[in-house]
Design a protein around this motif. Structure first.
Motif, short mmCIF file in Angstrom:
data_model
loop_
_atom_site.label_atom_id
_atom_site.label_comp_id
_atom_site.label_asym_id
_atom_site.label_seq_id
_atom_site.Cartn_x
_atom_site.Cartn_y
_atom_site.Cartn_z
N ALA A 58 19.07 -8.39 63.25
CA ALA A 58 18.84 -8.95 64.59
C ALA A 58 20.05 -9.75 65.03
O ALA A 58 20.48 -9.67 66.20
CB ALA A 58 17.59 -9.82 64.59
N THR A 59 20.62 -10.53 64.09
CA THR A 59 21.82 -11.31 64.43
C THR A 59 22.97 -10.40 64.80
O THR A 59 23.71 -10.66 65.76
CB THR A 59 22.21 -12.21 63.24
N ALA A 60 23.14 -9.30 64.08
CA ALA A 60 24.20 -8.33 64.41
C ALA A 60 23.96 -7.72 65.79
O ALA A 60 24.90 -7.57 66.60
CB ALA A 60 24.27 -7.25 63.34
N ALA A 61 22.72 -7.37 66.08
CA ALA A 61 22.39 -6.78 67.39
C ALA A 61 22.63 -7.79 68.51
O ALA A 61 23.17 -7.44 69.58
CB ALA A 61 20.95 -6.29 67.40
N PHE A 62 22.23 -9.04 68.28
CA PHE A 62 22.48 -10.08 69.29
C PHE A 62 23.99 -10.32 69.49
O PHE A 62 24.44 -10.56 70.61
CB PHE A 62 21.78 -11.39 68.93
N SER A 63 24.75 -10.26 68.39
CA SER A 63 26.21 -10.44 68.50
C SER A 63 26.82 -9.32 69.33
O SER A 63 27.67 -9.55 70.22
CB SER A 63 26.86 -10.46 67.12
N THR A 87 15.79 -8.27 69.61
CA THR A 87 14.49 -8.95 69.74
C THR A 87 13.46 -8.28 68.85
O THR A 87 12.67 -8.95 68.15
CB THR A 87 14.03 -8.91 71.22
N VAL A 88 13.43 -6.96 68.86
CA VAL A 88 12.47 -6.24 68.02
C VAL A 88 12.74 -6.52 66.54
O VAL A 88 11.80 -6.75 65.75
CB VAL A 88 12.54 -4.72 68.30
N LEU A 89 14.01 -6.54 66.16
CA LEU A 89 14.35 -6.81 64.76
C LEU A 89 14.03 -8.26 64.38
O LEU A 89 13.60 -8.54 63.25
CB LEU A 89 15.83 -6.51 64.49
N TRP A 90 14.20 -9.17 65.30
CA TRP A 90 13.89 -10.58 65.04
C TRP A 90 12.40 -10.75 64.79
O TRP A 90 11.99 -11.47 63.87
CB TRP A 90 14.38 -11.43 66.21
N VAL A 91 11.62 -10.08 65.66
CA VAL A 91 10.16 -10.17 65.51
C VAL A 91 9.74 -9.49 64.21
O VAL A 91 8.80 -9.94 63.54
CB VAL A 91 9.44 -9.52 66.73
N GLY A 92 10.45 -8.45 63.83
CA GLY A 92 10.13 -7.73 62.58
C GLY A 92 10.67 -8.44 61.35
O GLY A 92 10.64 -7.85 60.27
#
Length: 186
Positions: free
Chosen positions: A151-156, A140-145
């Motif tokens: 962010a996609t890797a973190a969500f995966s 979420t933080v990476l998506w907002v940034g």
């Protein structure tokens, strides 16, 4: 004719139970022949009579078996006479090792092992859930940034770990149900 000659010289009597049994068989034979002309009581009673007649010979067989068993018991007693001191010596050595602490005795408690296994599985599921939540927060933080790839890797990673945690929780539930069935608490 010989039987009549013997009976004339020395009268004999049948025991009462014998005459009652013979009378019962003749009545059964008569009833059977009235119902079915082919009825033959001797054919029906042949296996039973054979077993009764052959029952006399097992006396010798029983005596032989008794002799074999007695001989075997004597042989075992003689062997134990020489082996027993060794057994006592081994037992004494084992007790001494237990007392000195050289030998550890382990007793399994299956209920405790099952509970420990269940707790371990639940702990792994909890850790996976925490890491999944952390990865989702990082995503979420990476998506907002505006770092969409990271962010996609973190969500995966969060999704994979969430499924793993869910699978582990389902496994714990299944294990708890199995334990309840084993203990009778179901």
């Amino acid at each position: 004719e010989d039987l009549l000659l013997v009976a004339a010289d020395q009268p004999f009597r049948f025991p009462a139970t014998f005459t009652f049994v013979v009378r019962a068989f003749t009545v059964l034979d008569g009833l059977g022949k009235c119902l079915d002309k082919k009825f033959d009581i001797s054919e029906i009673s042949r296996p039973y009579a054979r077993a009764l007649l052959l029952e006399g010979t097992p006396q010798i067989i029983k005596a032989q078996q008794g002799l074999v068993q007695a001989t075997t018991a004597q042989a075992r007693a003689l062997i134990n006479l020489f082996k027993a001191p060794d057994g006592v010596s081994r037992l004494d050595t084992t007790v001494a090792r237990l007392e000195s602490g050289d030998l550890k005795l382990r007793v399994r408690a299956l209920e405790a092992e099952r509970a420990l296994n269940r707790v371990s599985m639940m702990q792994a599921a909890t850790v996976q859930g925490i890491i999944a939540a952390t990865a989702a927060n990082i995503g979420t933080v990476l998506w907002v940034g505006a770092q969409r790839t990271a962010a996609t890797a973190a969500f995966s990673i969060a999704g994979l770990l969430a499924f793993a945690a869910l699978f582990a929780i389902l496994k714990v539930k299944k294990l708890a149900k199995k334990e309840a069935a084993l203990t009778g608490a179901a």
